[in-house]
Design a protein around this motif. Sequence first.
Motif, PDB file in Angstrom:
ATOM      1  N   ARG A 172       3.660  11.041  -5.466  1.00 58.84           N
ATOM      2  CA  ARG A 172       4.503  10.095  -4.735  1.00 58.84           C
ATOM      3  C   ARG A 172       3.795   8.751  -4.547  1.00 58.84           C
ATOM      4  O   ARG A 172       4.389   7.691  -4.741  1.00 58.84           O
ATOM      5  CB  ARG A 172       4.869  10.690  -3.371  1.00 58.84           C
ATOM      6  N   ALA A 173       2.504   8.809  -4.184  1.00 61.84           N
ATOM      7  CA  ALA A 173       1.762   7.567  -3.949  1.00 61.84           C
ATOM      8  C   ALA A 173       1.539   6.796  -5.248  1.00 61.84           C
ATOM      9  O   ALA A 173       1.764   5.583  -5.301  1.00 61.84           O
ATOM     10  CB  ALA A 173       0.430   7.887  -3.275  1.00 61.84           C
ATOM     11  N   ASN A 207       5.787   3.905   5.784  1.00 63.31           N
ATOM     12  CA  ASN A 207       4.799   3.511   4.779  1.00 63.31           C
ATOM     13  C   ASN A 207       5.438   3.276   3.412  1.00 63.31           C
ATOM     14  O   ASN A 207       4.974   2.438   2.635  1.00 63.31           O
ATOM     15  CB  ASN A 207       3.698   4.578   4.692  1.00 63.31           C
ATOM     16  N   TYR A 208       6.491   4.004   3.106  1.00 62.92           N
ATOM     17  CA  TYR A 208       7.148   3.839   1.812  1.00 62.92           C
ATOM     18  C   TYR A 208       8.352   2.904   1.880  1.00 62.92           C
ATOM     19  O   TYR A 208       9.214   2.916   1.018  1.00 62.92           O
ATOM     20  CB  TYR A 208       7.508   5.207   1.215  1.00 62.92           C
ATOM     21  N   GLY A 209       8.373   2.107   2.947  1.00 61.91           N
ATOM     22  CA  GLY A 209       9.307   0.983   3.010  1.00 61.91           C
ATOM     23  C   GLY A 209      10.753   1.336   3.284  1.00 61.91           C
ATOM     24  O   GLY A 209      11.646   0.563   2.925  1.00 61.91           O
ATOM     25  N   ARG A 244      12.854   1.303  -2.436  1.00 65.53           N
ATOM     26  CA  ARG A 244      12.887  -0.126  -2.755  1.00 65.53           C
ATOM     27  C   ARG A 244      13.807  -0.437  -3.929  1.00 65.53           C
ATOM     28  O   ARG A 244      13.710  -1.486  -4.559  1.00 65.53           O
ATOM     29  CB  ARG A 244      11.488  -0.683  -2.958  1.00 65.53           C
ATOM     30  N   TYR A 284      10.437   9.070  -3.913  1.00 71.98           N
ATOM     31  CA  TYR A 284      10.850   8.501  -2.630  1.00 71.98           C
ATOM     32  C   TYR A 284      10.597   6.993  -2.511  1.00 71.98           C
ATOM     33  O   TYR A 284      11.523   6.227  -2.220  1.00 71.98           O
ATOM     34  CB  TYR A 284      10.160   9.240  -1.479  1.00 71.98           C
ATOM     35  N   GLY A 285       9.359   6.585  -2.750  1.00 72.43           N
ATOM     36  CA  GLY A 285       9.019   5.164  -2.589  1.00 72.43           C
ATOM     37  C   GLY A 285       9.847   4.276  -3.506  1.00 72.43           C
ATOM     38  O   GLY A 285      10.357   3.228  -3.085  1.00 72.43           O
ATOM     39  N   ASN A 291       0.835  -1.202   0.000  1.00 71.47           N
ATOM     40  CA  ASN A 291       0.000   0.000   0.000  1.00 71.47           C
ATOM     41  C   ASN A 291       0.863   1.242   0.000  1.00 71.47           C
ATOM     42  O   ASN A 291       2.016   1.219   0.432  1.00 71.47           O
ATOM     43  CB  ASN A 291      -0.923   0.012   1.219  1.00 71.47           C
ATOM     44  N   SER A 292       0.276   2.323  -0.494  1.00 74.79           N
ATOM     45  CA  SER A 292       0.906   3.638  -0.367  1.00 74.79           C
ATOM     46  C   SER A 292      -0.156   4.598   0.116  1.00 74.79           C
ATOM     47  O   SER A 292      -1.305   4.522  -0.296  1.00 74.79           O
ATOM     48  CB  SER A 292       1.454   4.116  -1.704  1.00 74.79           C
ATOM     49  N   GLN A 299      17.880   3.832   5.833  1.00 79.61           N
ATOM     50  CA  GLN A 299      17.260   4.817   4.943  1.00 79.61           C
ATOM     51  C   GLN A 299      16.519   5.895   5.732  1.00 79.61           C
ATOM     52  O   GLN A 299      16.519   7.063   5.326  1.00 79.61           O
ATOM     53  CB  GLN A 299      16.304   4.122   3.965  1.00 79.61           C
ATOM     54  N   ASN A 355       4.674   5.157  -6.745  1.00 76.26           N
ATOM     55  CA  ASN A 355       5.148   3.976  -6.019  1.00 76.26           C
ATOM     56  C   ASN A 355       4.479   2.698  -6.519  1.00 76.26           C
ATOM     57  O   ASN A 355       4.924   1.605  -6.201  1.00 76.26           O
ATOM     58  CB  ASN A 355       4.898   4.176  -4.514  1.00 76.26           C
ATOM     59  N   ARG A 402      12.777   4.871  -4.808  1.00 85.12           N
ATOM     60  CA  ARG A 402      14.188   4.838  -4.377  1.00 85.12           C
ATOM     61  C   ARG A 402      14.361   3.933  -3.183  1.00 85.12           C
ATOM     62  O   ARG A 402      15.345   3.205  -3.090  1.00 85.12           O
ATOM     63  CB  ARG A 402      14.652   6.240  -4.017  1.00 85.12           C
TER      64      ARG A 402
END
Lengths: 295, 278
Positions: free
Chosen positions: A181-182, B180-182, A138, A133-134, A112-113, B187, A185, A136
């Motif tokens: 951003r959401a 939330n963004y892992g 992962r 952001y998200g 989820n985001s 990090q 991701n 990067r």
Amino acid sequence: MSNDTTPQQDGNATRSREARVRGSRAMQNQDLDSASGSKIRVKGLTKQFTSKGGTFVAVDDVSLDIPAGRFFMIVGPSGCGKTTLLRMLAGLETRTSGSIEITRGDTGRPVNSMIFQGDSIFPWMTVWDNAAYGLRMRGVPKADIKETVGHYLDRTGLSKFAGSYPHQLSGGMRQRVSIARAFANDPEILLMDEPFSALDEQNKTLLQQELLRIWDETKKTVLFITHSVDEAVTMGDQIMVMTAQPGRAKVLIDVPFERPRHVLELRARPEYGELVYQIWDSLREEVQRAQRVEE
Amino acid sequence: METRAKTSSKEAAPTAAKVEKWGLSRRSKDRIIAVMSPIVLLILWEVTVRVGLLDARFFPAPTSIASTFVSLLQTGELVFNTWVSLQRLFFGFLLGGIPALALGVVMGLSRPVRAAVDPLISATYPIPKSAILPLILLIFGLGEASKIVMVAIGVFFPVVINTVAGVLEIDKIYHDVGKNYGASRWQVFRTVALPGAMPLIMTGVKLGVGMGLILIAIAEMVGAKSGLGFMIWNAWQTFAVETMYVGLVVIAVLGFLFSLLLNELERFIIPWKSDQQG
């Protein structure tokens, strides 16, 4: 504020190309999900907070079954536990009891985001870095990040502001970054926690329209909470009304309006007003009850 | 955030008008005032010595200090001592600042670490650093190590205390976003805690550099044969009052240059805060 109107104008130019690129992936994913039925399945979800004053039940035995691709709204008075419910789904809050199942199609994606309420983009990162952001975090390959972030900054009308810092943007622009951003991701489901509640009416309407337009590209499953009945009817396929203290599911209402929707035209229709009235009616006693409890 | 944006745009309008009137931005006017105030003071000093209001034995005129300055430059004594002190400051700054930064961020992020280390810092911070000097000389000897350690101690406390405060000040929502963004622990450290705490870390660094200058002078007076502190102490023993003043002025100028340098560095490291004025 004049910048806020640009995304709508340049919206259609790149749309068809991107629809091809993204559409194929989205379709695959949805086929997988529709085979297994529901995307989000919540059973008997409960959250209790214990303090010196005793036990407080924020969320009481809520069950949900949301099919893939549905724009699901939860509407309730403030303090009804809807944010707690969403935070449990996001994994930001532990649950007292109950189960949450989210069907995963493609294993590479995050579950989820969340689009948070108020300012949540990092003030120390540029618009581009915030949107990336998200991806990067992962470890997505640079070329893919560039393509995806570029796409969503374009969709949200932020391309010109990629190198800007949040304090240089208006509140509406900052919330667009949060949306980009959401979506960038590319999660299984999108969670939205009153994302527009801090905005003025004009900006709110603009962003609702933009969110619907961006969402139409991929039709990811969305769980959107709000205290605004208007917002719920404008955005959602289905609305769950929540009671206050303890937070329980009261009624489930289907929204019959077709998509894609035009926010202002929709609001001018008599059926829209009737549905808003119907929901208000069931919500009214909840609001009054919540007020009594507070007193 | 909304209100901040509004007020800054309101301020921007009158500033723009002033730029046209004076041909200068508000920032460069501040700089001119900052340079002018010590110059005015120096002129006042010179005049009062010359008319005999100030005793020239204790307060030699700025011009005679300046001529001593020139002769010390020519013999190479001043450059050597300044260079030695700067080296000690630099290594002491690294030795104290880097562990302070790392410890401060970890303390800010971890409640148990904070609970364990906080009382130690609270207890050792108020000890006058000059009172530790004999112990430091005993442990590290009369060589370079004792001076570097003194600077390190001086830099350590303001940096660690401000870093912890900086991390704790970060809005909880940014930690939620990271989770939330892992983001992994590392990090979160790199993308949330460190940049979020940076404004206060810079405040700590500025205070630490000032403390380092104070302590290097003290340390060099007691157990050294070189450095600005030694130069001042040696001048007292030979009653070379002008040389004492030259040492003081060089230390003052160093402090001033460091603060200019750090302010520029701050604009570069924290563009998201500092370009609000510009």
